[in-house]
Motif scaffolding. Structure first.
Motif, PDB file in Angstrom:
ATOM      1  N   LYS A 205       0.881  -1.119  -0.196  1.00 15.23           N
ATOM      2  CA  LYS A 205      -0.035  -0.077   0.080  1.00 15.23           C
ATOM      3  C   LYS A 205       0.866   1.323   0.129  1.00 15.23           C
ATOM      4  O   LYS A 205       2.074   1.105   0.244  1.00 15.23           O
ATOM      5  CB  LYS A 205      -0.962  -0.087   1.254  1.00 15.23           C
ATOM      6  N   THR A 206       0.316   2.457  -0.066  1.00 17.77           N
ATOM      7  CA  THR A 206       1.198   3.509  -0.356  1.00 17.77           C
ATOM      8  C   THR A 206       1.881   3.908   1.198  1.00 17.77           C
ATOM      9  O   THR A 206       2.839   4.541   1.030  1.00 17.77           O
ATOM     10  CB  THR A 206       0.260   4.844  -0.503  1.00 17.77           C
TER      11      THR A 206
ATOM     12  N   LYS B  75      -0.259  -9.103   9.132  1.00 16.64           N
ATOM     13  CA  LYS B  75      -0.435  -7.901   9.702  1.00 16.64           C
ATOM     14  C   LYS B  75      -0.283  -6.843   8.760  1.00 16.64           C
ATOM     15  O   LYS B  75       0.503  -6.970   7.650  1.00 16.64           O
ATOM     16  CB  LYS B  75       0.117  -7.674  11.191  1.00 16.64           C
ATOM     17  N   PHE B  76      -0.670  -5.505   9.092  1.00 19.27           N
ATOM     18  CA  PHE B  76      -0.081  -4.332   8.293  1.00 19.27           C
ATOM     19  C   PHE B  76       1.266  -4.087   9.016  1.00 19.27           C
ATOM     20  O   PHE B  76       1.145  -3.608  10.263  1.00 19.27           O
ATOM     21  CB  PHE B  76      -1.391  -3.461   8.331  1.00 19.27           C
ATOM     22  N   VAL B  77       1.918  -3.350   8.319  1.00 13.16           N
ATOM     23  CA  VAL B  77       3.140  -2.699   8.831  1.00 13.16           C
ATOM     24  C   VAL B  77       3.540  -1.398   8.087  1.00 13.16           C
ATOM     25  O   VAL B  77       3.479  -1.198   6.921  1.00 13.16           O
ATOM     26  CB  VAL B  77       4.396  -3.946   8.511  1.00 13.16           C
TER      27      VAL B  77
END
Length: 190
Positions: free
Chosen positions: A22-23, A37-39
């Motif tokens: 993602k950006t 998970k999102f990092v």
């Protein structure tokens, strides 16, 4: 799982599979516990294993070369807690490594990462990028050369300012005959 999707994330132990980018970061899956998970890229940096190079006595080599040498070697992996055994292991496995610039902590990481890759059955190889054959390149160049070239259109000439009229003269154009609008000043209450 492909080797080119494996990344290391600063500040987080282990290796991760890049699920989506993602950006403002990436969604990753841990190879240790398979959690997703999102990092955030504001806090962490990402390094593709494919892009990591190791110092040697000659030219730098890709980490894949070290992993492949470790794979071919029949010797068991060293204990990551013993710095001397790790250095001795890499002196046997890859003697061309520049041990003055590759630190023991880096070698520990390589051993841990190799174990994780083997545990997850990741094929350790670089992605091969297909090169465009010479014949196709020539066809593309010919098509570009034969394509019609658009000519630049001349820009419209700017209107010349009408000469100032003397008092009592008739307006030369219809625009000059229209009364000019003036900005009204707002009255402010004091």
């Amino acid at each position: 799982m492909e080797y080119n999707r494996i990344i290391a994330v600063t500040g987080l132990p282990g290796l991760f599979e890049l699920v989506a980018s993602k950006t403002d970061g990436a969604i990753v899956r841990s190879l240790d516990d398979q959690s997703t998970k999102f990092v955030s890229s504001r806090v962490h940096n990402f390094s593709h294993l494919e892009s990591i190079e190791i110092y040697t006595q000659r030219d730098n080599v890709n980490l894949v070369d070290i992993f492949q040498a470790m794979e071919k070697n029949s010797e068991s992996l060293p204990d990551v807690k013993n710095a001397a055994s790790i250095k001795g292991y890499f002196e046997k496995v890859y003697p061309d490594m520049d041990f003055s610039r590759v630190y023991t902590s880096d070698m520990k990481k390589m051993v841990k990462w190799f174990e994780v890759l083997k545990k997850n059955s990741v094929a350790i190889k670089l992605t091969e990028y297909a090169e465009e054959p010479v014949e196709e390149a020539a066809v593309v160049e010919e098509a570009v050369a034969a394509a019609p070239v658009e000519e630049e259109k001349p820009k419209a000439a700017k209107k010349k300012a009408a000469p100032k009229k003397e008092a009592g003269e008739e307006p030369a154009t219809e625009e000059e005959a229209r009364p000019k609008k003036t900005a009204k000043k707002k009255k402010t209450e004091e």
